[in-house]
Design a protein around this motif. Structure first.
Motif, short mmCIF file in Angstrom:
data_model
loop_
_atom_site.label_atom_id
_atom_site.label_comp_id
_atom_site.label_asym_id
_atom_site.label_seq_id
_atom_site.Cartn_x
_atom_site.Cartn_y
_atom_site.Cartn_z
N SER A 92 0.83 -1.21 0.00
CA SER A 92 0.00 0.00 0.00
C SER A 92 0.86 1.25 0.00
CB SER A 92 -0.92 0.01 1.22
OG SER A 92 -1.76 -1.12 1.23
N GLY A 93 1.90 1.26 0.85
CA GLY A 93 2.77 2.42 0.91
C GLY A 93 3.48 2.68 -0.40
N LEU A 94 3.93 1.61 -1.08
CA LEU A 94 4.62 1.76 -2.36
C LEU A 94 3.70 2.34 -3.42
CD1 LEU A 94 7.07 1.27 -4.20
CD2 LEU A 94 6.23 -1.07 -4.53
N ILE A 95 2.51 1.78 -3.53
CA ILE A 95 1.57 2.27 -4.55
C ILE A 95 1.17 3.71 -4.30
CG2 ILE A 95 -0.75 1.97 -5.48
CD1 ILE A 95 -0.41 -1.06 -4.96
N LEU A 96 0.78 4.01 -3.06
CA LEU A 96 0.36 5.37 -2.73
C LEU A 96 1.53 6.35 -2.88
CD1 LEU A 96 -1.90 4.70 0.39
CD2 LEU A 96 -2.64 5.23 -1.94
N GLY A 152 4.64 4.78 7.31
CA GLY A 152 6.09 4.79 7.21
C GLY A 152 6.56 4.30 5.85
N ALA A 153 5.93 3.22 5.35
CA ALA A 153 6.29 2.71 4.03
C ALA A 153 5.97 3.74 2.95
CB ALA A 153 5.54 1.40 3.76
N TYR A 154 4.85 4.45 3.12
CA TYR A 154 4.48 5.50 2.16
C TYR A 154 5.52 6.61 2.10
CZ TYR A 154 2.20 9.81 0.62
OH TYR A 154 1.91 11.00 0.00
N ARG A 155 5.98 7.05 3.25
CA ARG A 155 6.93 8.16 3.28
C ARG A 155 8.25 7.75 2.63
NH1 ARG A 155 6.72 10.64 9.31
NH2 ARG A 155 8.03 12.24 8.33
#
Length: 283
Positions: A92-96, A152-155
């Motif tokens: 989810s973080g990678l895609i967003l 955190g993964a998104y950032r």
């Protein structure tokens, strides 16, 4: 095959050792119930907290059950739930993050502020609230842990994607009229996959420790099932006797986290993972 062998030779021995540990525990998620000497709930001896022996390599627990079997059965919950939650968080973080980095504008601002709000809530407090509201079933634990670590993964993903998006080879692709999907798939993703995989490993470790802590408090996997955190909690009485029943689950958690950290250290670099820059479009 030659390319794969060349990349494997670049991985340090510690990374290979750590990867082997992680792969072993992932295999136990699938095969642990089959290779375990006994059923998880089977009482194999009337004496409790037996020491390690040839018959019971990990001793017995507070009810006389084989701890080796309990640890192998528990891998499906500790490793399986953490792996599923880490995939949700990092995916989810990678895609967003890539969408926000490419689209920018109001979409980037809305996503960033919403996830900043979520990351400001302490993880254990958020977990306690979710468990109190919805219970501690496996789907709830997976979604709860995945949600906690998505910001955190998104950032990380957004920061990496913004940096790559500013490179000349991406500008060249845009000037050629390539669409957003092509730029994300062919230009940005291949150049950030190494750090993203390293971050995935960290998310996995964080989730293992979070779920073990929740289970140690009695708020994780519920009886008759048990993960490694639950095994430590229910055998705490054996600590005063030096029983391996309380030590072995803790060592299993330690081996998994250490193995993942060794793998992260080895695979975090772009070269080891084959991270690349599209040199055909930029000098």
């Amino acid at each position: 095959m030659k390319l794969l062998a060349s990349r494997l030779r670049r991985i340090p021995i510690g990374g290979l050792f750590g990867g082997a540990i992680v792969l072993f525990w992932i295999a136990m998620v699938l095969l642990g119930a089959r290779v375990a000497p006994h059923d998880a709930g089977e009482i194999v001896d009337m004496d409790v907290f037996l020491p390690a022996s040839a018959q019971f390599p990990f001793g017995t627990d507070y009810l006389g059950r084989d701890m080796l079997s309990r640890v192998l059965h528990g891998a499906r919950y500790t490793v399986g739930i953490a792996l599923a939650a880490a995939l949700i968080a990092s995916g989810s973080g990678l895609i967003l993050g890539m969408v926000a980095a490419v689209r920018r504008g109001w979409l980037d601002a809305v996503l960033s502020r919403a996830l900043d709000t979520l990351i400001s809530i302490p993880s254990k407090m958020f977990a306690l609230i979710v468990v109190a509201a919805f219970g501690s079933s496996i789907p709830v634990l997976v979604l709860m842990a995945g949600t906690i670590y998505t910001p955190g993964a998104y950032r990380i993903a957004r920061s990496l994607a913004v940096g790559v998006g500013a490179q000349d080879f991406v500008r060249v692709a845009e000037a050629r009229g390539e669409g957003t999907g092509f730029i994300v798939r062919e230009e940005i993703l291949p150049n950030i996959i190494g750090p993203v995989l390293a971050d995935f490993g960290l998310r996995f470790v964080f989730i293992v420790l979070l779920l073990a802590g929740m289970s140690f408090l009695g708020l994780g996997i519920q009886p008759p099932n048990a993960d490694w955190g639950s095994l430590v909690r229910e055998n705490m009485a054996g600590l005063y006797e030096g029983a391996p029943a309380v030590l072995m689950p803790a060592l299993a958690i330690a081996s998994l986290t250490i193995g993942m950290n060794l793998a992260i250290d080895a695979l975090g670099g772009r070269d080891a993972l084959g991270g690349r820059r599209r040199s055909g479009e930029a000098g």
